[in-house]
Scaffold this motif. Structure first.
Motif, mmCIF file in Angstrom:
data_model
loop_
_atom_site.group_PDB
_atom_site.id
_atom_site.type_symbol
_atom_site.label_atom_id
_atom_site.label_comp_id
_atom_site.label_asym_id
_atom_site.label_seq_id
_atom_site.Cartn_x
_atom_site.Cartn_y
_atom_site.Cartn_z
ATOM 1 N N ASP A 133 0.845 -1.184 0.000
ATOM 2 C CA ASP A 133 0.000 0.000 0.000
ATOM 3 C C ASP A 133 0.891 1.248 0.000
ATOM 4 O O ASP A 133 1.773 1.377 0.846
ATOM 5 C CB ASP A 133 -0.887 -0.032 1.246
ATOM 6 C CG ASP A 133 -1.833 1.140 1.365
ATOM 7 O OD1 ASP A 133 -1.741 2.085 0.553
ATOM 8 O OD2 ASP A 133 -2.670 1.112 2.266
ATOM 9 N N GLU A 181 0.372 4.019 1.060
ATOM 10 C CA GLU A 181 0.197 4.829 2.261
ATOM 11 C C GLU A 181 0.861 4.215 3.483
ATOM 12 O O GLU A 181 0.972 4.859 4.515
ATOM 13 C CB GLU A 181 -1.295 5.053 2.522
ATOM 14 C CG GLU A 181 -1.904 5.888 1.420
ATOM 15 C CD GLU A 181 -3.186 6.559 1.825
ATOM 16 O OE1 GLU A 181 -3.399 6.773 3.022
ATOM 17 O OE2 GLU A 181 -3.960 6.867 0.926
ATOM 18 N N GLU A 182 1.326 2.983 3.365
ATOM 19 C CA GLU A 182 1.950 2.326 4.507
ATOM 20 C C GLU A 182 3.240 3.046 4.877
ATOM 21 O O GLU A 182 4.088 3.311 4.032
ATOM 22 C CB GLU A 182 2.256 0.865 4.179
ATOM 23 C CG GLU A 182 2.720 0.091 5.378
ATOM 24 C CD GLU A 182 2.803 -1.390 5.093
ATOM 25 O OE1 GLU A 182 3.824 -1.971 5.467
ATOM 26 O OE2 GLU A 182 1.869 -1.939 4.506
ATOM 27 N N SER A 239 2.060 9.231 7.224
ATOM 28 C CA SER A 239 0.834 9.829 7.760
ATOM 29 C C SER A 239 0.750 11.232 7.188
ATOM 30 O O SER A 239 1.770 11.876 6.953
ATOM 31 C CB SER A 239 0.849 9.872 9.286
ATOM 32 O OG SER A 239 1.749 10.857 9.743
ATOM 33 N N ILE A 240 -0.447 11.687 6.949
ATOM 34 C CA ILE A 240 -0.620 13.017 6.369
ATOM 35 C C ILE A 240 -0.093 14.093 7.316
ATOM 36 O O ILE A 240 0.479 15.087 6.883
ATOM 37 C CB ILE A 240 -2.091 13.266 5.940
ATOM 38 C CG1 ILE A 240 -2.182 14.441 4.973
ATOM 39 C CG2 ILE A 240 -2.997 13.455 7.139
ATOM 40 C CD1 ILE A 240 -1.508 14.210 3.641
ATOM 41 N N PHE A 243 2.266 8.276 -2.196
ATOM 42 C CA PHE A 243 1.387 8.474 -1.044
ATOM 43 C C PHE A 243 0.390 9.594 -1.331
ATOM 44 O O PHE A 243 -0.815 9.446 -1.116
ATOM 45 C CB PHE A 243 2.233 8.793 0.195
ATOM 46 C CG PHE A 243 1.441 9.310 1.366
ATOM 47 C CD1 PHE A 243 0.659 8.447 2.114
ATOM 48 C CD2 PHE A 243 1.493 10.640 1.729
ATOM 49 C CE1 PHE A 243 -0.074 8.917 3.208
ATOM 50 C CE2 PHE A 243 0.772 11.118 2.816
ATOM 51 C CZ PHE A 243 -0.021 10.250 3.549
ATOM 52 N N SER A 288 -2.187 8.665 -3.887
ATOM 53 C CA SER A 288 -3.170 7.779 -3.265
ATOM 54 C C SER A 288 -4.177 8.575 -2.440
ATOM 55 O O SER A 288 -5.386 8.359 -2.537
ATOM 56 C CB SER A 288 -2.458 6.743 -2.388
ATOM 57 O OG SER A 288 -3.387 5.952 -1.704
ATOM 58 N N ARG A 289 -3.686 9.519 -1.635
ATOM 59 C CA ARG A 289 -4.586 10.330 -0.797
ATOM 60 C C ARG A 289 -5.552 11.140 -1.664
ATOM 61 O O ARG A 289 -6.728 11.266 -1.341
ATOM 62 C CB ARG A 289 -3.804 11.294 0.106
ATOM 63 C CG ARG A 289 -2.912 10.667 1.144
ATOM 64 C CD ARG A 289 -3.615 9.764 2.091
ATOM 65 N NE ARG A 289 -4.507 10.477 2.994
ATOM 66 C CZ ARG A 289 -5.311 9.884 3.864
ATOM 67 N NH1 ARG A 289 -5.339 8.571 3.963
ATOM 68 N NH2 ARG A 289 -6.100 10.586 4.637
ATOM 69 N N ARG A 345 -8.356 8.711 -3.293
ATOM 70 C CA ARG A 345 -9.223 7.881 -2.451
ATOM 71 C C ARG A 345 -10.545 8.577 -2.141
ATOM 72 O O ARG A 345 -10.580 9.768 -1.854
ATOM 73 C CB ARG A 345 -8.512 7.533 -1.145
ATOM 74 C CG ARG A 345 -7.418 6.514 -1.350
ATOM 75 C CD ARG A 345 -6.676 6.206 -0.103
ATOM 76 N NE ARG A 345 -7.573 5.909 1.018
ATOM 77 C CZ ARG A 345 -7.149 5.436 2.170
ATOM 78 N NH1 ARG A 345 -5.885 5.202 2.358
ATOM 79 N NH2 ARG A 345 -8.000 5.199 3.131
#
Length: 101
Positions: A23, A25-26, A29-30, A49, A52-53, A56
């Motif tokens: 993933d 995002e793994e 953190s935002i 990342f 992906s954010r 989504r």
């Protein structure tokens, strides 16, 4: 004999190379990325990342607008990178009319 490398603090800053198959995002953190957004967005893993954010459905619109706002100044640089170009494309999809100007 094989020599095992001890894991140092610098290894904890970004996900391992194996994260490419995981993933995007793994390991991020935002909250950790946002303060250094313009500086770190050029990194392939950070760009994945962010892409992906932005794509989504479960990420709220305000967070997406904040990401776009933080990246506007570096958009020309991002657009020259393969993964950065995908981030710019997502920015155009989710940004406000004012941000798109």
């Amino acid at each position: 004999k094989s020599v095992k490398k001890k894991k140092g603090k610098e290894d904890d800053d970004f996900p391992s190379a194996a994260a490419d198959e995981q993933d995007p995002e793994e390991g991020f953190s935002i909250g950790a990325v946002m303060p250094k957004l313009a500086e770190t967005a050029r990194d392939d893993k950070v760009s994945r990342f962010l892409e992906s954010r932005l794509s989504r459905d479960d990420v709220d619109a305000e967070e997406k607008r904040n990401i776009v706002a933080g990246l506007i100044a570096v958009t020309p640089d991002l657009s020259t990178l393969a993964v950065g170009g995908r981030v710019v494309q997502r920015m155009l999809e989710v940004g406000t009319a004012e941000q798109k100007k």
